[in-house]
Structures are given as structure tokens and as C-alpha cells.
Scaffold this motif. Structure first.
Motif, PDB file in Angstrom:
ATOM      1  N   ILE A  26     107.439-103.358 -80.740  1.00 14.18           N
ATOM      2  CA  ILE A  26     107.926-102.867 -79.444  1.00 14.18           C
ATOM      3  C   ILE A  26     106.769-102.347 -78.597  1.00 14.18           C
ATOM      4  O   ILE A  26     106.610-102.712 -77.419  1.00 14.18           O
ATOM      5  CB  ILE A  26     108.981-101.761 -79.635  1.00 14.18           C
ATOM      6  N   VAL A  27     105.948-101.478 -79.172  1.00 12.29           N
ATOM      7  CA  VAL A  27     104.880-100.865 -78.375  1.00 12.29           C
ATOM      8  C   VAL A  27     103.751-101.860 -78.100  1.00 12.29           C
ATOM      9  O   VAL A  27     103.075-101.760 -77.063  1.00 12.29           O
ATOM     10  CB  VAL A  27     104.329 -99.593 -79.054  1.00 12.29           C
ATOM     11  N   TYR A  28     103.566-102.832 -78.989  1.00 14.35           N
ATOM     12  CA  TYR A  28     102.542-103.861 -78.744  1.00 14.35           C
ATOM     13  C   TYR A  28     102.925-104.689 -77.523  1.00 14.35           C
ATOM     14  O   TYR A  28     102.122-104.879 -76.597  1.00 14.35           O
ATOM     15  CB  TYR A  28     102.407-104.754 -79.972  1.00 14.35           C
ATOM     16  N   GLY A  29     104.172-105.184 -77.504  1.00 18.77           N
ATOM     17  CA  GLY A  29     104.624-105.973 -76.367  1.00 18.77           C
ATOM     18  C   GLY A  29     104.657-105.160 -75.085  1.00 18.77           C
ATOM     19  O   GLY A  29     104.246-105.650 -74.012  1.00 18.77           O
ATOM     20  N   SER A  30     105.118-103.921 -75.171  1.00 16.37           N
ATOM     21  CA  SER A  30     105.170-103.065 -73.987  1.00 16.37           C
ATOM     22  C   SER A  30     103.774-102.814 -73.441  1.00 16.37           C
ATOM     23  O   SER A  30     103.546-102.851 -72.224  1.00 16.37           O
ATOM     24  CB  SER A  30     105.834-101.724 -74.339  1.00 16.37           C
ATOM     25  N   GLY A  31     102.829-102.570 -74.340  1.00 13.61           N
ATOM     26  CA  GLY A  31     101.452-102.328 -73.913  1.00 13.61           C
ATOM     27  C   GLY A  31     100.853-103.526 -73.203  1.00 13.61           C
ATOM     28  O   GLY A  31     100.171-103.377 -72.176  1.00 13.61           O
ATOM     29  N   LEU A  32     101.104-104.730 -73.730  1.00 15.74           N
ATOM     30  CA  LEU A  32     100.559-105.930 -73.101  1.00 15.74           C
ATOM     31  C   LEU A  32     101.143-106.144 -71.707  1.00 15.74           C
ATOM     32  O   LEU A  32     100.415-106.508 -70.761  1.00 15.74           O
ATOM     33  CB  LEU A  32     100.832-107.157 -73.983  1.00 15.74           C
ATOM     34  N   LEU A  33     102.456-105.932 -71.568  1.00 19.46           N
ATOM     35  CA  LEU A  33     103.077-106.086 -70.251  1.00 19.46           C
ATOM     36  C   LEU A  33     102.523-105.076 -69.251  1.00 19.46           C
ATOM     37  O   LEU A  33     102.170-105.421 -68.116  1.00 19.46           O
ATOM     38  CB  LEU A  33     104.595-105.911 -70.366  1.00 19.46           C
ATOM     39  N   LEU A  34     102.427-103.831 -69.671  1.00 19.71           N
ATOM     40  CA  LEU A  34     101.892-102.802 -68.781  1.00 19.71           C
ATOM     41  C   LEU A  34     100.435-103.064 -68.449  1.00 19.71           C
ATOM     42  O   LEU A  34      99.990-102.840 -67.309  1.00 19.71           O
ATOM     43  CB  LEU A  34     102.042-101.422 -69.440  1.00 19.71           C
ATOM     44  N   GLY A  35      99.683-103.550 -69.429  1.00 24.76           N
ATOM     45  CA  GLY A  35      98.287-103.888 -69.183  1.00 24.76           C
ATOM     46  C   GLY A  35      98.142-105.003 -68.161  1.00 24.76           C
ATOM     47  O   GLY A  35      97.216-104.988 -67.338  1.00 24.76           O
ATOM     48  N   ARG A  36      99.063-105.954 -68.206  1.00 22.89           N
ATOM     49  CA  ARG A  36      99.008-107.051 -67.225  1.00 22.89           C
ATOM     50  C   ARG A  36      99.271-106.530 -65.816  1.00 22.89           C
ATOM     51  O   ARG A  36      98.578-106.917 -64.861  1.00 22.89           O
ATOM     52  CB  ARG A  36     100.053-108.113 -67.592  1.00 22.89           C
ATOM     53  N   PHE A  37     100.259-105.645 -65.678  1.00 22.93           N
ATOM     54  CA  PHE A  37     100.518-105.036 -64.369  1.00 22.93           C
ATOM     55  C   PHE A  37      99.301-104.252 -63.890  1.00 22.93           C
ATOM     56  O   PHE A  37      98.915-104.309 -62.713  1.00 22.93           O
ATOM     57  CB  PHE A  37     101.731-104.104 -64.441  1.00 22.93           C
ATOM     58  N   ASN A  38      98.681-103.503 -64.803  1.00 21.16           N
ATOM     59  CA  ASN A  38      97.500-102.716 -64.439  1.00 21.16           C
ATOM     60  C   ASN A  38      96.346-103.610 -64.006  1.00 21.16           C
ATOM     61  O   ASN A  38      95.603-103.284 -63.069  1.00 21.16           O
ATOM     62  CB  ASN A  38      97.067-101.845 -65.624  1.00 21.16           C
ATOM     63  N   ASP A  39      96.195-104.750 -64.702  1.00 18.10           N
ATOM     64  CA  ASP A  39      95.119-105.683 -64.346  1.00 18.10           C
ATOM     65  C   ASP A  39      95.340-106.273 -62.960  1.00 18.10           C
ATOM     66  O   ASP A  39      94.385-106.453 -62.185  1.00 18.10           O
ATOM     67  CB  ASP A  39      95.030-106.800 -65.390  1.00 18.10           C
ATOM     68  N   LEU A  40      96.608-106.585 -62.641  1.00 17.13           N
ATOM     69  CA  LEU A  40      96.913-107.129 -61.318  1.00 17.13           C
ATOM     70  C   LEU A  40      96.550-106.134 -60.221  1.00 17.13           C
ATOM     71  O   LEU A  40      95.966-106.498 -59.198  1.00 17.13           O
ATOM     72  CB  LEU A  40      98.401-107.485 -61.233  1.00 17.13           C
ATOM     73  N   ARG A  41      96.896-104.898 -60.437  1.00 19.00           N
ATOM     74  CA  ARG A  41      96.578-103.861 -59.447  1.00 19.00           C
ATOM     75  C   ARG A  41      95.072-103.659 -59.340  1.00 19.00           C
ATOM     76  O   ARG A  41      94.527-103.497 -58.248  1.00 19.00           O
ATOM     77  CB  ARG A  41      97.257-102.552 -59.849  1.00 19.00           C
ATOM     78  N   ARG A  42      94.406-103.676 -60.471  1.00 25.34           N
ATOM     79  CA  ARG A  42      92.962-103.431 -60.478  1.00 25.34           C
ATOM     80  C   ARG A  42      92.203-104.578 -59.796  1.00 25.34           C
ATOM     81  O   ARG A  42      91.180-104.359 -59.145  1.00 25.34           O
ATOM     82  CB  ARG A  42      92.490-103.259 -61.918  1.00 25.34           C
ATOM     83  N   ALA A  43      92.698-105.818 -59.948  1.00 29.59           N
ATOM     84  CA  ALA A  43      91.995-106.975 -59.402  1.00 29.59           C
ATOM     85  C   ALA A  43      92.305-107.208 -57.921  1.00 29.59           C
ATOM     86  O   ALA A  43      91.618-107.993 -57.266  1.00 29.59           O
ATOM     87  CB  ALA A  43      92.357-108.224 -60.208  1.00 29.59           C
TER      88      ALA A  43
END
Length: 524
Positions: free
Chosen positions: A56-73
Motif C-alpha cells: 500500500i505505502v509503496y504504491g502510494s509513495g510512487l503515485l505521490l512522487g510522480r505528482f511531485n515530479d510533475l510540479r517540480r518539472a
């Protein structure tokens, strides 16, 4: 697998050997293998819950990381728009992760308590209705690894660090075996770099780790398990004893719990140190607390920090509490209107800490006890200040400091009636008996010698507690003991290891009828 069993010591020894013999780039795999063995032996099939949480936390972390990467880029001028666009999705991910974990925790730990509570109502609404009870086995350390894992998801949501992309490494973070029994509740950015670092064998780490482990075993096996004999004799059948003996039973429970929890934490930190890992401090001499708030800052430190960062701040800074603050400042005069919302958030935090300990009315009452006293102390602080000024009390005087220590420990002492009694109403009865029917002669007429301990046991307990207090007094006044030991000769450093070992075997492992009890916090 208990810390006090030979299989655990064998597992630790084999893990340390494998850790330093393997190539450094895969050392962390030895820790993962040891963690899986520890949990499979200690928890059996419930290891699946660890994998469930990790997935659960692995998948959640990856999804949140993708959102964070989009904002950062994104270009600077588009960052706000992207943040606003993805905010509902990011919050949904966190909500799903929290519900998936805490929902399972509720079913496993609290469902039967809730079902028993609402069963009479179900009978009234529809006679014959039976609310089904859960027969699932409570996994080892579930509160610890779930709180730690949810904290990871929230931190990734807050963009404190990038998510872990290697599932096996995240699984190790979730299940690192020394902290599975009673914490600490670690943060990913503190623990993960240490778990995956490349290390060579270090004599200092081994020596310090062994010293911590032996000190922990001394507190657990010489002090806590010996005190447990009297505690179980008295408090498993409180109706057979006078109020003074009940008070002695609760006092020995305080000794047992102190040695049990702090000893377990020392063993945990000592085992981790054998691998060069410095776990978060989780216990800092709470006997020297000057207030109940200070006590909880020193007792189970990482649980309090978790509640502060992931419950208190989100609550007190939320829109509903902001509106409540505006309302109270407008309609309530003075400081009360300003601090009431914060006080309410504080009360809720300590109430949750009480419930965290277990599904029982006595833990609900324990939460009210601590939350109520701390909240009242905040609300009445201005009046206390006036009284102190009127009485010309010097805050820095030794007398005032001693008064604070005694007051705090008495509050903690009476709180222990609640957590150790079989039921809350029994705890109320025990307090009443302590004050109304103490029968003080029981303290010197030989009754104490009928409670499972002999004169030698009382002497060893007295010397053990005195040693513990002396060590903690030194740490409180002068700082850590380790630097002082490091300044001594190698001979004295080895004495510091061998003496506790001899004491442990003579008065712990090898004593007659010794039976090691489970760590109390294991059940939480």
C-alpha cells in the motif's frame, strides 16, 4: 520471537556475521532476510500484513512522487496551477493509504470492542441480531509498523523526500526487525540512509551495541521480570488484598513497566547498533519529568512526535479549528479564548494515545486522565502563575523542582491503576481501597513476603532500581555515560561489559523458577 530467548540471540549473531561478510552493496539484504525470519517465526502467517502495508505505502509513495515530479518539472509560472490541479488526487492517495492501513488496524484491534459496545443496541433494534466478531490474529508490532508506514506516505505527500522505488528496500524499512516489538517509530529520512549504507566492521559499534543490550537485559530480566511476580500476584486478584498492598502492587507495576519498556528499547537500539545503525531515541529518563507533558516527551518519544507532526499540527492548523479559534477569541475573554482550540487539539492527541494502547475502557479512561490533566494545566496556567507569584515561589529553587518531580510521578502512579487493573471500574475500586481501607500494618506484618518474592528478591530489586536511578541521575545531570566510559582504560571498559553479564546470569537467567515474560508493549 522474544528478545529474551536463545533463538533471538542466534538470529542476531548470524545476521551480524552475514551483514559484514556479504559484499557491502547487498548488506541490506541480510537485514531484510533477518527481518523476514524474525517476523515469520514470531508472527507466522501474519507476516502477510507486513507485505500488505508495504504494498500500500509503496504504491502510494510512487503515485505521490510522480505528482511531485510533475510540479517540480513545471515552469515557475505553472507550478501553482499544477499544484491546485493535482491536490485532490494527492489527498485522495493519502486518504486511501490511511484508510487501508488504519482500517485494517481498526478491524484487527478495535472491531470486537466496538461490536460488544453496540450489541445491546442491535438487540433492541432487531432482537436476535448478532454483530459478527473478528477472529483474526493481531500481528506482532502492527501499531508500530503501520504508524511508521503512514508517516512515510504523509512525508512523501509533503515532498520531504523522494519515494523509495525499490520495493524490497521499502519492505525493509517497514519491517526492520529490532524495532518490531516496541518501536521506535522511525522516520524514513532518518532510518533509510542507515539501512542502505555500506559499512565495514567497527569495534566501537559492536562494543557500544553489546553494552546497550546487556543494560537492557539487566533492566528487563533482573528488575522488570522480578517485579512482575509480585505485580501478577496482587493485581490479577486485587479483591484479596488491602489498599496498602494494592498500592505496593501498582508501585511494583511502575517499576516493572519502566524496566520492561526502557530495557526493551535499549536492546532494540543495541541490536541496531551492531549493524552501525543509530535508531531514534525513544526513552529519556521520564522519572525526572517535571510535568505530565514533560513525561510524555520523555516516554515513548517517537509516538509523541508522530502524534505531534501527523495529528496535532494538522488538527490545530485545520480550517475547522481556525474557525473555532475565531469564535472563541470573539466570545470568550482573556487567554481562554486564545488557547481553547489548541487545548482541545492537545486533549484529542492524548486521548488517541490512550486508545492506541488498546481496545478497552480502561485505556479510554487512561486517555481522558492524561488528556484532561494536561488540557486543564494549559487552561489554568495563568492562574497557576498568579499563585506562584503570590506565594513568591522561585521557579529555579531545588524545593520547587522536587515538588514538580513528586507531583508528576504521583500523577503517573495513579494513571497506572487504570492501565493495569483488569477493568476500569476495578481501577476506581482499587484507588478507593488505597485511600479508605489501606490497612497499613500489612506493610510490615509479613504480608509482603506472601506475594511471590523472598527477602533476597526484594534486596536485588532495591539494588537494581538504585543502580538504574544512579545511572539515570548521572545522565540527567552530566550527560551520556558512554563518553565517560570511553575515557577509561580498556580494562574498565571490559568490566562495564562483564559485570552486567555476570549479574544478568546470576540474578536473571539462572535464578530459580525464572520465567521471562513478554514485553508489555508487544501487545500494543
Amino acid at each position: 520471537m522474544s528478545f529474551t530467548t536463545l533463538p533471538f540471540l542466534v538470529l542476531v549473531a548470524l545476521s551480524v556475521a552475514a551483514y559484514y561478510l556479504l559484499p557491502q552493496r547487498v548488506q541490506w539484504m541480510a537485514l531484510l532476510a533477518a527481518s523476514m525470519v524474525f517476523y515469520c517465526v514470531g508472527g507466522g502467517k501474519t507476516v502477510l500484513y507486513v507485505f500488505y502495508t508495504a504494498v500500500i505505502v509503496y504504491g502510494s509513495g510512487l503515485l505521490l512522487g510522480r505528482f511531485n515530479d510533475l510540479r517540480r518539472a513545471a515552469p515557475k509560472e505553472e507550478k501553482k496551477a499544477i499544484t491546485a490541479r493535482y491536490k485532490p488526487y494527492r489527498r485522495a492517495v493519502v486518504l486511501v493509504a490511511c484508510l487501508a492501513n488504519f482500517g485494517l488496524l481498526y478491524v484487527l484491534k478495535y472491531w470486537n470492542f466496538t461490536a460488544d459496545l453496540f450489541q445491546p443496541l442491535a438487540d433492541q433494534l432487531r432482537p436476535g441480531t448478532q454483530i459478527p466478531l473478528s477472529e483474526l490474529v493481531l500481528p506482532l508490532g502492527i501499531s508500530f509498523f503501520m504508524f511508521q508506514s503512514v508517516g512515510y506516505v504523509i512525508d512523501v505527500y509533503r515532498d520531504k523526500y523522494a519515494p523509495e522505488k525499490n520495493f524490497a528496500k521499502l519492505l525493509l524499512f517497514v519491517s526492520f526487525f529490532p524495532q518490531m516489538v516496541q518501536g521506535p517509530i522511525s522516520r524514513f529520512n532518518d532510518l533509510a540512509p542507515q539501512l542502505f549504507a555500506r559499512r565495514s566492521l567497527d569495534y566501537t559499534d559492536l562494543k557500544y551495541g553489546i553494552q546497550l543490550i546487556l543494560w537492557g537485559y539487566f533492566k528487563k530480566m533482573v528488575i522488570a521480570d522480578r517485579a512482575a511476580v509480585l505485580v501478577n500476584t496482587v493485581l490479577d486478584d486485587p479483591w484479596s488484598y488491602s489498599g496498602s498492598i494494592l498500592a505496593v502492587g501498582v508501585l511494583f507495576y511502575c517499576i516493572q513497566l519502566y524496566g520492561d519498556f526502557s530495557g526493551g528499547i535499549d536492546i532494540t537500539r543495541g541490536v541496531a547498533r551492531l549493524f552501525g545503525i543509530d535508531l531514534a531515541e525513544n526513552f529519556r529518563r521520564p522519572l525526572f519529568s517535571t510535568s505530565l507533558t514533560d513525561f510524555w516527551r520523555r516516554w515513548h518519544i517517537t509516538l509523541g512526535a508522530w502524534m505531534r507532526d501527523y495529528l496535532f499540527y494538522p488538527l490545530s492548523l485545520s480550517k475547522p479549528f481556525g474557525k473555532l479559534g475565531k469564535f472563541t477569541r470573539k466570545h470568550l475573554k482573556g487567554k481562554l479564548g486564545k488557547i481553547l482550540p489548541t487545548s482541545l487539539a492537545t486533549f484529542l492527541v492524548y486521548f488517541v494515545i490512550g486508545i492506541w494502547h488498546g481496545a478497552n475502557w480502561r485505556y479510554v479512561a487512561f486517555g481522558f486522565w492524561n488528556g484532561g490533566i494536561i488540557t486543564l494545566s494549559l487552561l489554568l496556567a495563568p492562574y497557576f502563575l498568579r499563585w506562584k507569584q503570590a506565594l513568591r515561589i522561585n521557579d529555579k529553587s531545588k524545593g520547587w523542582h522536587l515538588f514538580q518531580l513528586v507531583r508528576t510521578n504521583l500523577l503517573v502512579f495513579f494513571g497506572r491503576y487504570i492501565t493495569r487493573a483488569p477493568r476500569f471500574l476495578t481501577a476506581v475500586w482499587m484507588v478507593k481501597e488505597t485511600f479508605l481501607h489501606p490497612n497499613l500494618p500489612d506493610l510490615w506484618n509479613g504480608t509482603l513476603m506472601t506475594l511471590g518474592l523472598g527477602g533476597g528478591d526484594f534486596l536485588i530489586l532495591f539494588l537494581g532500581v538504585a543502580t538504574l536511578l544512579l545511572a539515570e541521575w548521572y545522565q540527567e545531570k552530566k550527560g551520556p555515560i558512554r563518553p565517560m566510559l570511553e575515557r577509561q582504560s580498556p580494562f574498565l571498559q571490559w568490566v562495564a561489559i562483564l559485570v552486567p553479564l555476570v549479574v544478568l546470569f546470576c540474578f536473571g537467567v539462572l535464578r530459580a523458577d525464572y520465567i521471562s515474560s513478554d514485553f508489555i508493549y508487544k501487545q500494543f
